[in-house]
Design a protein around this motif. Structure first.
Motif, PDB file in Angstrom:
ATOM      1  N   VAL A 356     -41.371  -6.647  38.838  1.00 11.93           N
ATOM      2  CA  VAL A 356     -41.845  -7.623  37.854  1.00 11.93           C
ATOM      3  C   VAL A 356     -42.827  -6.990  36.877  1.00 11.93           C
ATOM      4  CG1 VAL A 356     -41.483  -9.575  39.413  1.00 11.93           C
ATOM      5  CG2 VAL A 356     -43.676  -8.349  39.429  1.00 11.93           C
ATOM      6  N   LYS A 358     -42.252  -5.157  34.342  1.00 15.00           N
ATOM      7  CA  LYS A 358     -41.836  -5.227  32.933  1.00 15.00           C
ATOM      8  C   LYS A 358     -42.349  -6.471  32.252  1.00 15.00           C
ATOM      9  CE  LYS A 358     -37.347  -7.189  34.231  1.00 15.00           C
ATOM     10  NZ  LYS A 358     -37.575  -7.114  35.700  1.00 15.00           N
ATOM     11  N   ASP A 359     -42.634  -7.514  33.018  1.00 14.25           N
ATOM     12  CA  ASP A 359     -43.187  -8.725  32.418  1.00 14.25           C
ATOM     13  C   ASP A 359     -44.632  -8.543  31.969  1.00 14.25           C
ATOM     14  OD1 ASP A 359     -40.786  -9.968  32.949  1.00 14.25           O
ATOM     15  OD2 ASP A 359     -41.439 -10.673  34.923  1.00 14.25           O
TER      16      ASP A 359
END
Length: 615
Positions: A356, A358-359
């Motif tokens: 996660v 990349k968020d």
């Protein structure tokens, strides 16, 4: 097992600003100059500017760039950078050995007041003459203006002060060795009473700066008394000592943990210059670039660590093991391709977690934008990318770069108007009060005698930082246009016209060379103000003896010519007389022959008679 990565936004911001600041203050142009108070101070102001620049750039133990780099970095990181300027008198001792000196040479050495003889051995040579071997010690006292960067945690100032002028106390507190105190003129035995092995004073940031020192073994100086440390405070306070109701500035020196007063003497000024990149109104201490970016660095560090933890857990997921159905030793083995022994299928189950991180990337970009808005330091300050250049006009690119440099320009202006102005005023007063003897210094590529005690200490200090006037390339283009206009006016109106003269044209050339990075402009052009036309040389006065010789030679030549003329005249007379006699002889022969013919009628051979006459 968690990530310990840390972003370096504070350092990146500071390091992005330092190159521009160093380029501005260490460039070829004079950042600070002295302005004359009257026409009689014009040449003095130039000499004072060159002399103070020479002290800063050529007469310091540290390089000028290093001094400014330390001070500016303190200001950007800690909010305050301090420069201290003092006139320091040092005494140097040199020892030399001399052998086989006779009595006259020894007496000459002893007559020198600056020489001390510490060893004397006498021997007798073969001629029964005494010879001496001595050790001579010479003591030399030299004075020098010293400028040094001071750590911010060593400076004390009362909390309600707004500047140095209205401060009740300004102090420099630090640990010094007994040897340094003895060089200041203190007694060695007295200073031993203040020596300590413990740091009773906590200096913030000192341990952080010396974090690498713990890796090395420090040399033990416990047996050397001169290397022991003493807490020394040099304070400047305004006190009413004489009881007239007016407080005067005094310099008070203290030592030891009890701050025992060693000296108390009047002072002219406080020898510190303060640099702050973001001053607060009506307060002495302002904010730093670290204050503006520290929270962003902490948030980005937390986001970065969470992203790396998510990446690690997705790359190396945890596993579930049915107790007793699989070998725990095989499960704990991280070797790639390793075998896990299980008694039943499904005894080992991986717990896969999605990545996660990349968020969090948009959050990192958002935080970078906040940092750019706060500090003004962005990618545009270092140059635009090729993609941005391809889709932007020249005016847009120039406006973007100038906007990114506005914060750096503001910081440079604050440093120049506050810190550098006070530094130059203090250095001018130090040179005027302490340097009494004239010095020969190389200024503008010429050795010029300088007398600092004749400088006017009330001259104004002006800054010449060309901020907001475009880049160096744009200024060079403008100067080239000005140069063309000056050349045209000089050609049309002549050198003596009311608009432009040779000095104006020379100033344009000098500024052009300085913008190009050439400091020694005198190698290429000569200042018209220093040009002195050559006076026509008077012919040397002739020597009286030479004149007499020439007269005598002329008389001799005239006499020779006269004698030659007389000889020629005599020769001509002789030839004429000879011709006359020959003609007379021939006439007589003819006459005699005619008489013989007339008297006797006989013929006479006149040709034979003439031939005999010729012989």
């Amino acid at each position: 097992g968690r990530s310990t990565a840390q972003t370096m936004d504070v350092r990146d911001t500071v390091q992005a600003m330092l190159p521009s600041l160093i380029r501005i203050f260490c460039g070829s142009e004079k950042v600070v100059e002295y302005a004359p108070r009257g026409p009689e101070d014009i040449e003095m102001a130039k000499q004072a500017t060159d002399y103070v620049n020479y002290i800063l750039q050529n007469d310091q133990d540290q390089s000028y760039i290093e001094i400014l780099y330390q001070t500016f970095k303190d200001a950007l990181v800690k909010g305050s950078g301090f420069l201290k300027y003092v006139y320091r008198t040092t005494e140097s001792i040199e020892s030399e050995d001399y052998d086989n000196l006779d009595d006259a040479a020894l007496a000459s050495l002893n007559a020198d007041p600056g020489v001390e003889t510490t060893r004397l051995d006498t021997s007798i040579d073969q001629n029964q003459m005494p010879l001496h071997s001595v050790t001579v010690t010479r003591r030399r006292t030299e004075g020098k203006i010293v400028v040094a960067s001071v750590a911010p945690e060593e400076i004390l100032i009362n909390r309600d002060a707004r500047n140095f002028d209205d401060a009740d106390i300004v102090a420099h507190r630090k640990y010094v060795t007994i040897s340094e105190l003895v060089e200041m003129g203190y007694d060695f035995d007295e200073m031993q009473n203040f020596a300590t092995d413990e740091d009773s004073m906590s200096l913030d940031n000192e341990e952080a700066r010396q974090r690498l020192m713990s890796q090395f073994d420090d040399k033990d100086y416990s047996d050397d008394e001169t290397r022991k440390r003493v807490l020394y405070v040099e304070a400047y306070m305004r006190l009413d000592v004489n009881g007239d109701g007016v407080s005067e500035l005094r310099k008070i020196c203290c030592a030891g943990n009890q701050y025992e007063i060693l000296r108390s003497e009047p002072a002219d000024s406080i020898p510190f210059a303060h640099f702050c990149p973001d001053p607060e109104p009506h307060a002495f201490f302002g904010m730093s670039m670290a204050d503006l970016t520290m929270d962003i660095q902490r948030i980005k560090t937390a986001v970065l660590r969470a992203s790396l933890d998510s990446l690690a857990m997705s790359t190396h997921p945890r596993v579930g093991v049915v107790e007793g159905q699989a070998s725990l030793e095989d499960v704990l083995n991280n070797e790639a391709g390793g075998v896990i022994r299980m008694r039943n299928p499904g005894a080992v189950v991986p717990f896969s977690l999605p990545f996660v991180g990349k968020d969090a990337f948009p959050m990192m970009e958002y935080l970078d934008q906040i940092r750019e808005n706060r500090t003004g330091i962005s990618k545009a300050a270092a140059g635009l990318s090729p993609e941005q250049l391809q889709s932007s006009t020249l005016a847009a690119v120039t406006q973007t770069i100038n906007a990114a440099q506005q914060r750096i320009e503001l910081v440079a202006r604050l440093f120049a108007e506050n810190g550098m102005t006070r530094l130059y005023k203090g250095l001018l007063k130090l040179a005027h009060d302490n340097v009494e003897e004239a010095q020969v210094v190389r200024l503008r590529n010429q050795f010029i005698p300088i007398a600092p005690d004749t400088f006017n200490i009330h001259m104004d200090v002006v800054t010449n930082i060309a901020l907001g006037a475009g880049s160096s390339q744009e200024r060079l283009m403008l100067l080239q246009q000005i140069m063309q206009i000056q050349e045209k006016l000089l050609q049309q109106l002549g050198p003596d016209n009311p608009i432009v003269n040779a000095q104006n044209y020379y100033n344009t050339l000098v500024t052009t060379l300085e913008l190009g990075g050439i400091k020694d402009v005198n190698r290429y052009f000569t200042d018209p103000a220093q040009y002195q036309p050559q006076q026509p040389q008077e012919p040397p006065k002739p020597d009286i003896n030479e004149q007499l010789i020439q007269v005598q030679m002329s008389e001799i030549q005239a006499n020779i010519q006269k004698k030659a003329a007389e000889l020629e005249l005599e020769r001509e007379k002789m030839m004429r007389e000879d011709d006359r006699r020959r003609d007379e002889s021939e006439a007589n022969i003819e006459l005699k022959a005619a008489e013989i013919i007339a008297r006797y009628g006989a013929q006479v051979d006149t040709a034979a008679i003439k031939a005999n006459s010729e012989r």
